[in-house]
Design an enzyme around this catalytic site. Sequence first.
Site, PDB file in Angstrom:
ATOM      1  N   GLU A 179      45.367  52.065  47.988  1.00 35.49           N
ATOM      2  CA  GLU A 179      46.585  52.490  47.404  1.00 35.49           C
ATOM      3  C   GLU A 179      46.425  53.913  47.110  1.00 35.49           C
ATOM      4  O   GLU A 179      47.456  54.585  47.501  1.00 35.49           O
ATOM      5  CB  GLU A 179      46.803  51.705  46.560  1.00 35.49           C
ATOM      6  CG  GLU A 179      47.657  50.343  46.934  1.00 35.49           C
ATOM      7  CD  GLU A 179      48.052  49.316  45.887  1.00 35.49           C
ATOM      8  OE1 GLU A 179      48.817  49.830  45.042  1.00 35.49           O
ATOM      9  OE2 GLU A 179      47.664  48.059  45.893  1.00 35.49           O
ATOM     10  N   ASP A 212      45.561  46.216  45.850  1.00 36.00           N
ATOM     11  CA  ASP A 212      45.354  45.567  44.905  1.00 36.00           C
ATOM     12  C   ASP A 212      45.476  44.099  45.113  1.00 36.00           C
ATOM     13  O   ASP A 212      46.639  43.776  45.913  1.00 36.00           O
ATOM     14  CB  ASP A 212      46.133  45.996  43.668  1.00 36.00           C
ATOM     15  CG  ASP A 212      45.751  47.496  43.258  1.00 36.00           C
ATOM     16  OD1 ASP A 212      44.674  47.912  43.343  1.00 36.00           O
ATOM     17  OD2 ASP A 212      46.584  48.233  42.757  1.00 36.00           O
ATOM     18  N   ASP A 245      47.282  41.455  43.947  1.00 38.64           N
ATOM     19  CA  ASP A 245      48.510  41.000  43.218  1.00 38.64           C
ATOM     20  C   ASP A 245      49.697  41.064  44.031  1.00 38.64           C
ATOM     21  O   ASP A 245      49.451  41.494  45.206  1.00 38.64           O
ATOM     22  CB  ASP A 245      48.908  41.855  41.953  1.00 38.64           C
ATOM     23  CG  ASP A 245      48.823  43.383  42.114  1.00 38.64           C
ATOM     24  OD1 ASP A 245      49.260  43.569  43.499  1.00 38.64           O
ATOM     25  OD2 ASP A 245      49.022  44.059  41.332  1.00 38.64           O
ATOM     26  N   GLU A 264      52.232  42.979  44.561  1.00 37.53           N
ATOM     27  CA  GLU A 264      52.615  44.252  45.030  1.00 37.53           C
ATOM     28  C   GLU A 264      51.577  44.395  46.240  1.00 37.53           C
ATOM     29  O   GLU A 264      51.926  45.009  47.003  1.00 37.53           O
ATOM     30  CB  GLU A 264      52.774  45.243  43.827  1.00 37.53           C
ATOM     31  CG  GLU A 264      53.705  46.196  44.213  1.00 37.53           C
ATOM     32  CD  GLU A 264      55.301  45.780  44.090  1.00 37.53           C
ATOM     33  OE1 GLU A 264      56.066  46.211  44.774  1.00 37.53           O
ATOM     34  OE2 GLU A 264      55.687  44.715  43.675  1.00 37.53           O
ATOM     35  N   TYR A 284      40.239  45.877  36.787  1.00 37.92           N
ATOM     36  CA  TYR A 284      41.669  46.054  37.101  1.00 37.92           C
ATOM     37  C   TYR A 284      42.572  45.764  35.846  1.00 37.92           C
ATOM     38  O   TYR A 284      42.283  44.696  35.163  1.00 37.92           O
ATOM     39  CB  TYR A 284      42.056  44.978  38.372  1.00 37.92           C
ATOM     40  CG  TYR A 284      43.505  45.258  38.768  1.00 37.92           C
ATOM     41  CD1 TYR A 284      43.675  46.422  39.354  1.00 37.92           C
ATOM     42  CD2 TYR A 284      44.308  44.184  38.931  1.00 37.92           C
ATOM     43  CE1 TYR A 284      45.050  46.786  39.919  1.00 37.92           C
ATOM     44  CE2 TYR A 284      45.575  44.480  39.611  1.00 37.92           C
ATOM     45  CZ  TYR A 284      46.217  45.649  40.186  1.00 37.92           C
ATOM     46  OH  TYR A 284      46.983  45.780  40.377  1.00 37.92           O
ATOM     47  N   ARG A 314      46.100  45.246  35.608  1.00 39.28           N
ATOM     48  CA  ARG A 314      47.234  44.290  35.813  1.00 39.28           C
ATOM     49  C   ARG A 314      46.618  42.608  35.575  1.00 39.28           C
ATOM     50  O   ARG A 314      46.492  42.401  36.768  1.00 39.28           O
ATOM     51  CB  ARG A 314      48.009  44.776  36.904  1.00 39.28           C
ATOM     52  CG  ARG A 314      48.648  46.204  36.576  1.00 39.28           C
ATOM     53  CD  ARG A 314      49.568  46.504  37.665  1.00 39.28           C
ATOM     54  NE  ARG A 314      50.385  47.845  37.480  1.00 39.28           N
ATOM     55  CZ  ARG A 314      49.896  48.868  37.955  1.00 39.28           C
ATOM     56  NH1 ARG A 314      48.875  48.912  38.813  1.00 39.28           N
ATOM     57  NH2 ARG A 314      50.616  50.171  37.718  1.00 39.28           N
ATOM     58  N   HIS A 320      42.408  38.018  38.110  1.00 35.59           N
ATOM     59  CA  HIS A 320      41.961  36.600  37.486  1.00 35.59           C
ATOM     60  C   HIS A 320      40.924  37.077  36.553  1.00 35.59           C
ATOM     61  O   HIS A 320      40.203  36.021  36.303  1.00 35.59           O
ATOM     62  CB  HIS A 320      41.701  35.642  38.758  1.00 35.59           C
ATOM     63  CG  HIS A 320      42.862  35.547  39.657  1.00 35.59           C
ATOM     64  ND1 HIS A 320      43.983  34.962  39.243  1.00 35.59           N
ATOM     65  CD2 HIS A 320      42.965  35.683  40.916  1.00 35.59           C
ATOM     66  CE1 HIS A 320      44.925  34.632  40.176  1.00 35.59           C
ATOM     67  NE2 HIS A 320      44.253  35.426  41.163  1.00 35.59           N
TER      68      HIS A 320
END
Length: 985
Positions: free
Chosen positions: A11, A97, A99, A101, A330, A332, A377
Amino acid sequence: MPGTKKLVIVESPTKMKSIAGYLGDGYEVLSSVGHIRDLIEPKNLPPELKKGPLGKFSVDVENGFEPYYVVSDSKKKTVAELKRALKNADELLLATDEDREGEAIAWHLLQVLAPKVPVRRMVFHEITKDAILQAKDHTRDLDTSLVDAQETRRILDRLYGYEVSPVLWRKVGPGLSAGRVQSAATRLVVDRERERLAFVSASYWDLTALLAASVGDSAGADDTFDARLVRLNGERIATGSDFDDLGQLKPKVSAATLDEASALALADALKAPEVAVTVTKVSSKPYRRSPAAPFTTSTLQQEAARKLRFTARQTMSVAQSLYENGYITYMRTDSPSLSQQAITAARTQAAALYGPETVPDKPRLYKGKSKNAQEAHEAIRPSGDTFRTPASLSSSLRGNDFKLYDLIWKRTVASQMADATGSTASVTIEAGPTGDAAHPKASGALAEFAASGTVITFRGFMLAYEESRDEERNAPQDAKESKLPPLTEGQKLGMREVEAKGHETTPAARYTEASLVKKLEELGIGRPSTYASIISTITDRGYVRLRGQALVPNWIAFSVVRLLEDYFGDLVQYDFTAEMENDLDRIADGEAERVDWLNSFYFGSAKHRGLRQVIDNLGEIDARAVNSVRIDDDITLRIGKYGPYLEVVDPQAAADATPRRVNIPEDLAPDELTPAKARELVDAPVLTDRVVGVNPENGKNIVAKDGRFGPYVTELDPEPEATEAETGETVNPATGEVTSADADSADAKPKKKAAAKKAPAAPKPRTASLFKSMDLATIDLDTALALLNLPRVVGLDPESGEEITAQGGRFGPYLKKGTDTRSLTSEDQIFEIDLPGALELFAQPKYGARRASSALKEFEKPDPDSGKAIKIKDGRFGAYVTDGVTNATIPKAESIEDVDYERAVQLLADKRAKGPATKKAPAKKAAAKKAPAKKTATKKAPAKKTATGTAKKATAKKTNASAADAKPAAKKTTAPATKKATATE
């Protein structure tokens, strides 16, 4: 033919550089720079689709909620580069990523690029060599359930925003927006202010005594301690937590209240020499405190706000930089758990730095509160299997990067350390008369005091880190380390001092960013990864403003929340909003279907009304009622087009008389507008319509006024000397003849009056706003005339002969010479600058050296994308970041000091991603010329639906198929950035 390299798409450009170095020559790493496509704006749909089912939302709500995606203009170059690179690749690794998104970005890449080579999903939680190499060897398929959850969220926000926001525009004000999380967050802030508005303060008194362990004057400083009065004659003394928000003792609370007179009398009586002070009870209990869990996104934002004074957006920006540069995992995540690798690293480091005894025998394991930690996680921690200490990074990390890494490192290491232990001693002390002394009634009272002290004998995790707490009203405080002298039951104490203290109960504290994030998480509203953008949204929309660290709602937020509560009740219910998050989690887990859920949300079900039903049955909304707040019997607050004001009704005035309006100070918070304060504003001396003097040139009155846009002066004609009634003359409207009142006399003769002809429209009076440095109450005639006579002629340019004027403009004070202009630094310079000073300003280049030297802030490192120097400058619309090519406005919620290098780079990257604004008219003309091409694209629409609908999951697995060519919208241009009805979370 396939190439010989493997193409990896991430990204972020920053990630791209780091990962490329770890993978080596056999891989080419490129960046998508976030999403490459999104829902098209309905106004930019092809003409033949605007009247169809896609026309309202760019989502076909009648046919499976199929979205219409487009590749934005700013990403067409990126897509072309990725397609070229794919031609030379023998494999595609989607490394976005892990997740919702990130999974959606990977899916969109798959759809648009239409790869004919094998595709694998590569995921990692930290950017280190070991992590990247392991991720390369352990790939997986695309998780289409996560994609469905993200797409559901995106469509949900489009439906919510495009249906509800227009109602706000019509009934409250333009430019407003509604969203499933932002509306709930705004309601939380407004509800807290409502509590403060309804709050009634209560007064209470207590006593504090300074006691000594021995009677007499021999006790030293170590033998003295403080004690607080807790009972009087056996009855408990009320404290602040015993009162409700209406200033009354709470039901079922049995406690005595002390007023000032009784507290002072008791304090005087207890100072008497015959008062005996005795220890009646001594107890001790173990003290133990455990470390806080490692950081999740939410707790990181909260703690960074408390300890570092970072905004949520600033925290996420700095964390993003640390992650992309390989310093942390990460950022988030909903999960506080640590991997075995991280647990070992933290325990090893704690033992080495603080001693083996500070590490417990067994590792600490933490579980998250979220049922489905749908983000990464693992908790946020330093990257790698050996943590780098902050001291070792002091040369490579600076400023906010270093501060946040230091916080994350300390929290992670402390989470695996032993509990802090010690003991807490508590004593009860009685004070009363020794015998039958003739004293005031209060002296006969038996007063009971209490004191406690905590001694920490083993600090454990406190050697590394202690968590901060929000200041909550009436919340029990953690035991502070303090030591009582050795005391025994029956021991006599000396009374050194007794002080009576008065207190006022306080309303619930306003939310800060940290406490609002905490509350949202407790209620299950939104996701921690979105909290930063939500707080920025409600601030940028003008719903909330910052006062120090506190979030203060503006009156416009009250109107918005009231309308939503009255007409969209379910949508702003906290439980309902939280349940929506759980539903998205179920879709992400594959336990629920996207289309079924959207049908229920929009069209309704047996359990609840759908959004469409609510919109269709709104009925008549009284905008005046929505935008009004009754302050007192004759005073109402109105939220108008230009802001809030007080409307005052005079009971003695005629029924059709216009109510008086009174401006409200901008810095006055809603809870401060009490009836008494409103009355004070209404009864304040009116400074408007003050005649400053008479203009000697034309005889007109110069009047100072206070208007809707601030104080100003104006030039008005003097009142006429006489009216028709006063002169006794009448005018015949048909003939224009003027007849004297003495018409019966023989001398009365009709005469013509020129005024009978239609008079030309009177010219508007001259007006001029006061400078910020001027006071409406003291402005004099000379200053008023000077303002009215602007622009001021400074002089003539000796070379060109052109006139140089000084004046105020929309973007501030400036000089003008022909078409050339130069900005002035202050309004006062309009009157102060002379001709030499003006010529000196015009001698400098308008842009370039002079403008460059005015940068508010400069960064040492260049922009990674353009390679140019990054600066912060002050522009017409406020401070902005620029690299000389791209300009990005700094959000109102952020100060210049908040913007560091990483945040500046992010702002510029976000601005580039949006692309340049395009004019509407040319786009329409171009579209009209390409009508045949659009018809061809329309024929491919069914294929688009198949690719993006129920067959989407199969498409993701069969990487040789793509829906990109079947989406005509991918070839359309996006609209320029405008105010939209779309709602962010």
